[in-house]
Motif scaffolding. Structure first.
Motif, short mmCIF file in Angstrom:
data_model
loop_
_atom_site.label_atom_id
_atom_site.label_comp_id
_atom_site.label_asym_id
_atom_site.label_seq_id
_atom_site.Cartn_x
_atom_site.Cartn_y
_atom_site.Cartn_z
N ALA A 353 13.80 -63.12 54.24
CA ALA A 353 14.32 -63.96 53.15
C ALA A 353 14.97 -65.23 53.72
O ALA A 353 14.75 -66.32 53.21
CB ALA A 353 15.33 -63.17 52.32
N VAL A 354 15.74 -65.07 54.77
CA VAL A 354 16.39 -66.24 55.37
C VAL A 354 15.34 -67.21 55.90
O VAL A 354 15.44 -68.43 55.72
CB VAL A 354 17.35 -65.82 56.51
CG1 VAL A 354 17.86 -67.04 57.26
CG2 VAL A 354 18.52 -65.02 55.93
N ALA A 355 14.31 -66.66 56.52
CA ALA A 355 13.26 -67.52 57.08
C ALA A 355 12.53 -68.29 55.96
O ALA A 355 12.28 -69.49 56.09
CB ALA A 355 12.27 -66.67 57.87
N GLU A 356 12.24 -67.60 54.86
CA GLU A 356 11.55 -68.28 53.75
C GLU A 356 12.46 -69.32 53.09
O GLU A 356 12.02 -70.41 52.71
CB GLU A 356 11.12 -67.25 52.70
CG GLU A 356 9.98 -66.36 53.17
CD GLU A 356 9.69 -65.21 52.21
OE1 GLU A 356 8.74 -64.45 52.48
OE2 GLU A 356 10.41 -65.07 51.19
N PHE A 357 13.70 -68.94 52.97
CA PHE A 357 14.70 -69.84 52.38
C PHE A 357 14.80 -71.13 53.21
O PHE A 357 14.71 -72.24 52.69
CB PHE A 357 16.04 -69.09 52.38
CG PHE A 357 17.18 -69.80 51.72
CD1 PHE A 357 17.42 -69.65 50.36
CD2 PHE A 357 18.07 -70.58 52.46
CE1 PHE A 357 18.50 -70.26 49.75
CE2 PHE A 357 19.15 -71.20 51.85
CZ PHE A 357 19.37 -71.04 50.50
N GLN A 358 14.94 -70.95 54.51
CA GLN A 358 15.07 -72.11 55.38
C GLN A 358 13.79 -72.94 55.40
O GLN A 358 13.83 -74.17 55.39
CB GLN A 358 15.44 -71.67 56.81
CG GLN A 358 15.60 -72.87 57.75
CD GLN A 358 16.39 -72.53 59.00
OE1 GLN A 358 17.05 -71.48 59.07
NE2 GLN A 358 16.34 -73.42 59.98
N ALA A 359 12.66 -72.26 55.38
CA ALA A 359 11.38 -72.99 55.39
C ALA A 359 11.26 -73.87 54.15
O ALA A 359 10.77 -75.00 54.21
CB ALA A 359 10.21 -72.01 55.47
N GLY A 360 11.72 -73.36 53.02
CA GLY A 360 11.69 -74.15 51.79
C GLY A 360 12.54 -75.40 51.93
O GLY A 360 12.11 -76.51 51.60
N LEU A 361 13.75 -75.23 52.44
CA LEU A 361 14.65 -76.37 52.60
C LEU A 361 14.08 -77.39 53.58
O LEU A 361 14.17 -78.59 53.37
CB LEU A 361 16.01 -75.89 53.11
CG LEU A 361 16.83 -75.05 52.13
CD1 LEU A 361 18.05 -74.48 52.84
CD2 LEU A 361 17.24 -75.87 50.92
N GLU A 362 13.51 -76.88 54.66
CA GLU A 362 13.01 -77.78 55.70
C GLU A 362 11.83 -78.61 55.21
O GLU A 362 11.53 -79.65 55.78
CB GLU A 362 12.62 -76.97 56.94
CG GLU A 362 13.84 -76.47 57.70
CD GLU A 362 13.49 -75.57 58.86
OE1 GLU A 362 14.33 -75.39 59.75
OE2 GLU A 362 12.36 -75.02 58.88
N ASP A 363 11.17 -78.15 54.19
CA ASP A 363 10.03 -78.87 53.64
C ASP A 363 10.53 -79.87 52.59
O ASP A 363 10.29 -79.71 51.39
CB ASP A 363 9.03 -77.88 53.04
CG ASP A 363 7.81 -78.59 52.46
OD1 ASP A 363 7.59 -79.77 52.80
OD2 ASP A 363 7.09 -77.96 51.66
N ASP A 364 11.25 -80.88 53.05
CA ASP A 364 11.74 -81.93 52.16
C ASP A 364 12.54 -81.36 50.99
O ASP A 364 12.39 -81.79 49.86
CB ASP A 364 10.57 -82.80 51.65
CG ASP A 364 11.04 -84.09 51.00
OD1 ASP A 364 12.07 -84.63 51.45
OD2 ASP A 364 10.38 -84.54 50.06
N LEU A 365 13.38 -80.39 51.32
CA LEU A 365 14.26 -79.79 50.30
C LEU A 365 13.47 -79.22 49.12
O LEU A 365 13.80 -79.50 47.95
CB LEU A 365 15.30 -80.81 49.79
CG LEU A 365 16.13 -81.53 50.85
CD1 LEU A 365 17.06 -82.54 50.19
CD2 LEU A 365 16.96 -80.54 51.67
N ASN A 366 12.45 -78.46 49.44
CA ASN A 366 11.64 -77.85 48.38
C ASN A 366 12.41 -76.69 47.75
O ASN A 366 12.27 -75.53 48.13
CB ASN A 366 10.31 -77.36 48.97
CG ASN A 366 9.40 -76.81 47.89
OD1 ASN A 366 9.85 -76.47 46.80
ND2 ASN A 366 8.12 -76.73 48.20
N ILE A 367 13.22 -77.05 46.79
CA ILE A 367 14.16 -76.09 46.21
C ILE A 367 13.43 -74.96 45.50
O ILE A 367 13.94 -73.84 45.42
CB ILE A 367 15.15 -76.81 45.26
CG1 ILE A 367 16.32 -75.89 44.89
CG2 ILE A 367 14.46 -77.31 44.02
CD1 ILE A 367 17.25 -75.60 46.07
#
Length: 472
Positions: A353-367
């Motif tokens: 979950a943390v990895a997916e969460f961070q990946a979303g943020l890292e992709d131009d803040l893909n909330i």
RNA sequence: GGCGCGGUAGCCAAGUGGUAAGGCAGAGGUCUGCAAAACCUUUAUUCAGCGGUUCGACUCCGCUCCGCGCCUCCA
């Protein structure tokens, strides 16, 4: 995937790496303190909050600077209308601004420089521009920046001066300026300014709007820094002019990456003070909504997407947050279960979950991707809690993970104080439990109704009745 | 006129050249004295329209329609 941001300058989504490893300089255009900020303004500040929290989540140290524009046409006009000294007038709205930031759980920037505290720096910068021959003193004793001396002018918005349609205000200054597109660095005093004036080598007056951001960003972040943000409506002329001034003065690139957030709309139209179609945070508080709910709405839409504000959206936020609250409540209760170490499958699920969460943020803040990671985790952990295979250690590990995610979201309230029911409420609940055990359901329902009337709801769980404050 | 953004289920909203995340709302179910909460199942043969490229497009290209923003107040 490393951090990526959409850079308005290149109009591309690019990998982001700060100039100084591990440290980010961030300049965020702040409010003009002549009125209460509206929720469209706060959309930008909420976006910037998400940005700074994301940078921190990714292990970067952030130095954020947000200016307070406390001298301009509107602050002068309205302070005079109110019959108050400028500083007294603006202080009221500075205070209100910070109260609203707190309500929206927007983290404080490292520095909030006020324009009126940096007039000498601005004068030095203007003098530099004059010395370099890119600025001139007009017939009206104001100082203007000459965009003709700036071949790269228009790099951010891709506007050619000859393509611009002249606006109404241009006429006022036309006589003094060499070109209609030139903009004021220093505005000579006139009677409408009252006692608002500072001495300068060009006579009394006050700074133009754009110069404060150039002077103050330079002061706190240096001639070149990593990130500069604002609303799309600030791209032109404000940010374009900042680039022109700063790069002309320093001879180096001003900002490495520009981020601009889209507008908040209401009924399909941009919310703005001039259009009069705006809500302030106080308006919403008065209607019974809270800052946490508005924060959820503001954060729920990608920053480059226009966000249509509706009360239905706030209502959706309320139910979503209630579901998350219930989920966290279940985890907190589950901490009492036996179990000394979290199960490997729980640990793995949390890490995922943390990895997916961070990946979303890292992709131009893909909330959207970020929140999907959260909700998928919630679903899976709820299932595990139902199955009764979840230990106290699992619950503690889950709560620790949620705390970590909440350093970015700031809406989960993992460690909020429980609304402890007062003694009389607990008595009603106890009476109801006794009635249920005696199978006197009519009396039990009457007591539940009394609890509802007094603002509490009771849920019967396998572990016994649970009291919850309504709308807490 | 110039420069941009967008049109995905009732609503909000991701996404990818190979066959549609997530949230809210709705429906059915498990559980419950009844509720509530939670969980399970379910809800777009389809991504504004029309052409084209392709073995294959919602995703690429062109055109059209519609909505919105900026072009010196603006987050």
């Amino acid at each position: 995937m490393p951090l990526h941001f959409h850079n308005s300058l290149t109009r591309r989504t690019e990998p982001f790496a700060p100039m100084q490893p591990g440290q980010v300089g961030l300049y965020t255009c702040g409010p003009t303190v002549y009125n209460f900020a509206h929720i469209g303004n706060f959309r930008a500040y909420a976006f910037e909050d998400l940005l700074r929290r994301t940078l921190a989540f990714c292990g970067l140290k952030v130095t954020q600077v947000m200016n307070l524009t406390d001298v301009d046409d509107k602050t002068i006009r309205d302070s005079r209308q109110a019959g108050l000294p400028l500083a007294v007038f603006t202080q009221r709205f500075k205070d209100a601004f910070f109260l609203d930031l707190d309500a929206l759980r927007i983290e404080r920037a490292e520095v909030y420089p006020a324009a009126t505290d940096h007039i000498p720096e601005m004068i030095v910068l203007i003098q530099t521009l004059l010395d370099k021959g890119v600025a001139y003193v007009g017939d009206d004793r104001s100082v203007y920046f000459s965009i003709a001396k700036c071949p790269r002018y228009g790099q951010l918005v891709h506007l050619q001066p000859e393509q611009m349609r002249g606006g109404g205000r241009v006429k006022n200054d036309e006589y003094a300026k060499e070109s209609v597109a030139d903009f004021a660095l220093w505005k000579a005093w006139d009677a409408a300014d009252g006692d608002v004036k500072w001495d300068s080598p060009w006579g009394p007056g006050r700074p133009g709007w754009h110069i404060e951001c150039s002077a103050m960003s330079m002061e706190y972040l240096g001639p070149t820094f990593d990130l500069h943000t604002g609303g799309v409506d600030n791209m032109f002329p404000h940010h374009e002019d900042e680039i022109a001034q700063s790069e002309a003065a320093n001879g180096v690139q001003f900002v490495r990456c520009w981020l601009h957030c889209a507008h908040l709309m209401v009924n399909g139209e941009k919310m703005s003070k001039s259009a009069g179609n705006f809500f302030t945070l106080r308006d919403l508080l008065a209607k019974g909504w809270n800052g946490r709910e508005l924060r959820w709405v503001l954060l729920g839409c990608h920053y480059r997407q226009s966000l249509n504000f509706t009360f239905q959206g706030l209502a959706d936020a309320r139910t979503t947050l209630a579901r998350l609250d219930d989920f966290i409540g279940r985890l907190r209760e589950a901490q009492a279960r036996p179990g000394a170490a979290a199960a490997p499958e729980t640990t793995a699920r949390l890490e995922q979950a943390v990895a997916e969460f961070q990946a979303g943020l890292e992709d131009d803040l893909n909330i959207s991707a970020t929140l999907a990671a959260l909700f998928n985790l919630v679903r899976d952990l709820n299932k595990a809690l139902d199955g009764n295979v979840f230990s106290g250690a699992d619950a503690r590990a889950a709560l620790a993970t949620l705390r970590r995610l909440d350093t970015v979201l700031a809406t989960l309230d993992v460690d909020r104080a429980d609304d402890e029911a007062p003694a009389d409420i607990r008595q009603l609940a106890d009476d109801r439990l006794a009635a249920r055990k005696a199978k006197d359901f009519a009396r039990a329902d009457t007591l539940r109704q009394q609890l509802t009337t007094r603002g509490w709801t009771v849920e019967d769980t396998p572990a016994g009745p649970r009291l919850k404050k309504i709308g807490g």
